[in-house]
Design an enzyme around this catalytic site. Structure first.
Site, PDB file in Angstrom:
ATOM      1  N   ASP A 478       0.826  -1.207   0.000  1.00 41.29           N
ATOM      2  CA  ASP A 478       0.000   0.000   0.000  1.00 41.29           C
ATOM      3  C   ASP A 478       0.869   1.270   0.000  1.00 41.29           C
ATOM      4  O   ASP A 478       2.065   1.223   0.330  1.00 41.29           O
ATOM      5  CB  ASP A 478      -0.890  -0.041   1.261  1.00 41.29           C
ATOM      6  N   ASP A 540     -10.689   1.995  -3.439  1.00 37.08           N
ATOM      7  CA  ASP A 540     -11.292   1.793  -2.120  1.00 37.08           C
ATOM      8  C   ASP A 540     -12.809   1.865  -2.195  1.00 37.08           C
ATOM      9  O   ASP A 540     -13.492   1.597  -1.209  1.00 37.08           O
ATOM     10  CB  ASP A 540     -10.774   2.851  -1.132  1.00 37.08           C
TER      11      ASP A 540
HETATM   12  C1  DGJ Z   1      -5.771   2.079   1.778  1.00 40.88           C
HETATM   13  C2  DGJ Z   1      -6.141   0.837   1.026  1.00 40.88           C
HETATM   14  O1  DGJ Z   1      -6.636   1.160  -0.228  1.00 40.88           O
HETATM   15  C3  DGJ Z   1      -7.161   0.054   1.833  1.00 40.88           C
HETATM   16  O2  DGJ Z   1      -7.574  -1.072   1.122  1.00 40.88           O
HETATM   17  C4  DGJ Z   1      -6.561  -0.311   3.153  1.00 40.88           C
HETATM   18  O3  DGJ Z   1      -5.508  -1.208   2.956  1.00 40.88           O
HETATM   19  C5  DGJ Z   1      -6.102   0.933   3.881  1.00 40.88           C
HETATM   20  N1  DGJ Z   1      -5.238   1.735   3.062  1.00 40.88           N
HETATM   21  C6  DGJ Z   1      -5.372   0.569   5.147  1.00 40.88           C
HETATM   22  O4  DGJ Z   1      -4.846   1.648   5.763  1.00 40.88           O
END
Ligand code: DGJ
Length: 719
Positions: A478, A540
């Site tokens: 990430d 997301d």
């Molecule tokens: C952003 C990601 O896109 C999410 O899926 C998740 O992993 C969060 N960060 C966690 O902080």
């Protein structure tokens, strides 16, 4: 032979099965003469402009030529400072402060296959798959040589380009702009197609009709980013999804970029793409060279649909790497939307037990497993397990998951550091910063400087330690903030080079680990990342309707098999919308199907439905992975959408129809399939009914869109 040099015409011809790209040495310059449908003979520049491009007022630097000025000449790699007064591909400032560069053709070389781009991701191919042309241009005064690379993938109808700038003088110079490629098309009826967005609504398709002036997309965020993707297409105004001429450009790069199209006063359109020149100054010492990122160029005269399929094939076969390029991928469950930071070992094991029952193969533990991280304000950089949450450690949890006969995966955000972490307290200088300036935080975090060797060693060691001592088969990588206070104008690119080095090292050390990219959702979903990690968390936003827009936009360039797509809970956490489970499942199964919800809260009926979805997904996973996508109806109507995937061997066809907003008592519609064998008969697997390919394409399948959020799916098998 896909690369030909015609000596008498001084022409280079790059042929793919369906296209031709041509250049000519004209007045000593490298001119662009044609890109389009495959033709055997390309007219010379003089023949093409015989009726005259008058260009009064143009400065004369091509004495004795019909097109007497580089300001009029369609070119391949224009420079700044002389007669061509349009936006240059290359702008160099020399030690004496001057900035005139005049490149002239020097030599060329042809080779089978494709040389590697040192330190940068790029497409690859065997000697049988591709051929490369290197053209060397020289500025005799400054002793700058530019090597232009063209690799032709004939079967894929793709050409890749990049440039290498070599300083052969005894003084340093500064690159202020060094595009990966440029080309001039003397036509003006284009629409600029790009993918714009923001967090949770990435890569929505946008179209801008070209006018005189410049249309551009860029990122100065330190990452390719949510707001624009490093891809655009120039569509002829009359081109559609299925017809007409389209030229697409995808940059194999994950940092700051610029893509632009400028139409000049003679209605000639200059297209270029590369590292964003904003805050980019690269010092090139004597004998040093600079390699630009690569761009993938695709011409289609069968509309945007065929352009996408060509991009998909090259990304799938000649950009993605590793065991997972071709291997089936596990269906995973990720705990993020199920628990956010609020979990412990018992909770994860409880979810895992349910997951096993529905057929999940991989349990992924997301953010919050390390340091004191119970919210997003601490611990990044301290990659030590939180034993309050996970008393048996990561290995203990992994063992529990393994004992359920599932694999274990883990989330990291390796590039970041929290200011209150032990890492930051020990090495406050390791983050990107400008001395004397405040260090701007975003999501309460700072960015580690990937270009520093000690930082990259720390990250490689920290992750290697965990991946070696714990049974981990999947990593979610990430990255959740943009770059500020970059220390100088080389920082952003050096950061990306450092990041690529780290990812290269880790994916080489752990070849059997499946890596999935992520950046606050799909904020760095680009061709550069896909070279290291064959799938990316698309967004997301897991709302199934929003996902139709996002996944369709993403499919303009990236294969659907690269898109992480999960079924999540309703009401959806991002939009509050409630969509039926079959709708959510169908949208997720047009990508890398996964789950992102607390299965312990579902009814048995829902669990059964998910179990069926997973079995169905597995049955046709290879079709989704390697098949050809046809966008039958665009979701951007905001009413409905339909897509079709044909397996690589043509034997299986998946058809998805989505009604977003229903029309009560509405009309019957016919969904007309594409790309089938008109002579063949296809059997509907569910009903056993056989229908001719011609009928499916020209008469269509009847669909009714009576109620909201309805989905229908057909599986057709060629008989
Ligand atoms: C952003 C990601 O896109 C999410 O899926 C998740 O992993 C969060 N960060 C966690 O902080």
């Amino acid at each position: 032979m896909s690369v030909i040099y015609q000596k008498e015409k001084k022409q280079f011809l790059l042929h793919t099965v369906h296209t031709t790209y041509a250049m000519e040495v004209y007045g000593g310059c490298l001119a662009h003469s044609y890109w389009g449908h495959r033709i055997a003979n390309v007219p010379t520049i003089d023949e093409r402009y015989a009726c005259g491009l008058h260009g009064s007022m143009a400065p004369v630097d091509l004495q004795g030529e019909l097109l007497y000025s580089t300001d009029l000449l369609p070119q391949e790699y224009p420079t700044f400072g002389s007669a061509d007064l349009r936006h240059p591909a290359l702008h160099i400032r020399y030690a004496d402060g001057s900035n005139v560069t005049r490149l002239r053709f020097e030599s060329y070389r042809m080779l089978q296959g494709k040389p590697k781009l040192m330190g940068l991701p790029a497409t690859y191919g065997t000697e049988a798959e591709c051929e490369t042309l290197e053209i060397v241009l020289l500025d005799a005064v400054s002793k700058i040589r530019v090597v232009l690379y063209y690799t032709v993938f004939p079967e894929l109808d793709i050409i890749t380009r990049s440039s290498r700038i070599v300083n052969e003088a005894d003084k340093s110079c500064v690159l202020e702009r060094a595009a990966s490629f440029a080309l001039d098309i003397v036509e003006d009826d284009f629409t600029f197609v790009h993918l714009r967005g923001a967090w949770a609504r990435e890569r929505h398709i946008a179209m801008i009709p070209m006018e005189y002036g410049t249309v551009s997309i860029d990122s100065a965020r330190g990452a390719s980013g949510h707001s624009e993707n490093p891809f655009f297409a120039m569509k002829k105004n009359d081109a559609t999804e299925t017809k007409g001429e389209v030229m697409g450009f995808a940059l194999v790069y994950s940092g700051n970029f610029l893509g632009e199209a400028s139409m000049d006063h003679y209605a000639s359109t200059r297209i270029q793409m590369g590292i964003n020149p904003l805050n980019f100054h690269w010092n090139l010492g004597p004998g040093e060279e600079f390699q630009t990122p690569e761009a993938i160029l695709c011409y289609s005269d069968q509309g945007l649909g065929e352009m996408s399929r060509r991009f998909h094939r090259i990304i799938r076969k000649n950009l993605c790497r590793g065991v997972y390029r071709d291997a089936p991928r596990p269906v995973l469950i990720n705990n993020w939307e199920a628990t956010y930071f609020d979990f412990d070992q018992n909770k994860i094991v409880e979810i895992a037990k349910k997951a096993k029952l529905v057929g999940v193969e991989l349990v992924v533990l997301d953010d919050g497993w390390f340091g004191k991280r119970n919210s997003d304000d601490c611990s990044l950089g301290d990659w030590k397990v939180n034993t309050e949450k996970l008393p048996e450690g990561l290995s203990g949890l992994a063992q529990r998951i393994n004992s359920l006969d599932m694999n274990f995966g883990l989330w990291f955000e390796p590039e970041m550091v929290s200011p209150n972490s032990e890492l930051y307290q020990t090495h406050p200088d390791w983050c990107i910063h400008t001395p004397g300036r405040e260090r701007t935080q975003s999501r309460n975090q700072l960015i580690l400087d990937m270009s520093r060797e000690e930082v990259s060693n720390y990250i490689i060691d920290a992750l290697s330690e965990i991946l070696t001592t714990t049974a981990i088969t999947y990593v979610k990588w990430d990255m959740n903030r943009n770059m500020t206070e970059a220390a100088g104008a080389e920082q952003a690119h050096r950061y990306i080079l450092g990041l690529y080095h780290i990812m290269d090292e880790l994916t080489t050390r752990f070849p059997n680990v499946l890596f999935e990219g992520c950046s606050s959702g799909g904020g760095r979903f680009d061709a550069g990342f896909l070279y290291y990690m064959p799938q990316f968390w698309t967004s997301d936003d897991t709302d199934a309707v929003e996902r139709l827009y996002i996944q369709e936009g993403t499919s303009l360039v990236y294969p659907i098999g690269t898109m992480g797509a999960h079924v999540s809970a309703v009401p959806n956490h991002q939009t509050g919308r409630t969509t039926p489970l079959d709708f959510r499942g169908a949208v997720a199964s047009m990508g890398r199907y996964g789950l992102e919800l607390d299965l312990t809260k579902l009814t048995q009926e829902e669990l059964n439905e998910i179990s069926t979805q997973i079995q169905e997904y597995h049955r046709y996973e290879q079709v989704v992975h390697a098949g050809d996508l046809y966008r039958l109806r665009t979701a951007y109507s905001r009413k409905d959408a339909a897509y079709q995937i044909i397996s690589e061997d043509g034997s299986t066809v998946l058809v998805f129809d989505f009604c977003i907003v229903g029309e009560p008592n509405g009309k019957v519609q016919w969904l007309k399939l594409q790309g089938l064998d008109a002579e063949a008969v296809y059997e509907d697997v569910e009903t056993g009914k056989c229908v001719g390919g011609d009928s499916l394409m020209y008469a269509g399948i009847p669909v009714s869109h009576g109620c909201d959020l309805k989905t229908q799916k057909w599986v057709l098998v060629k008989r």
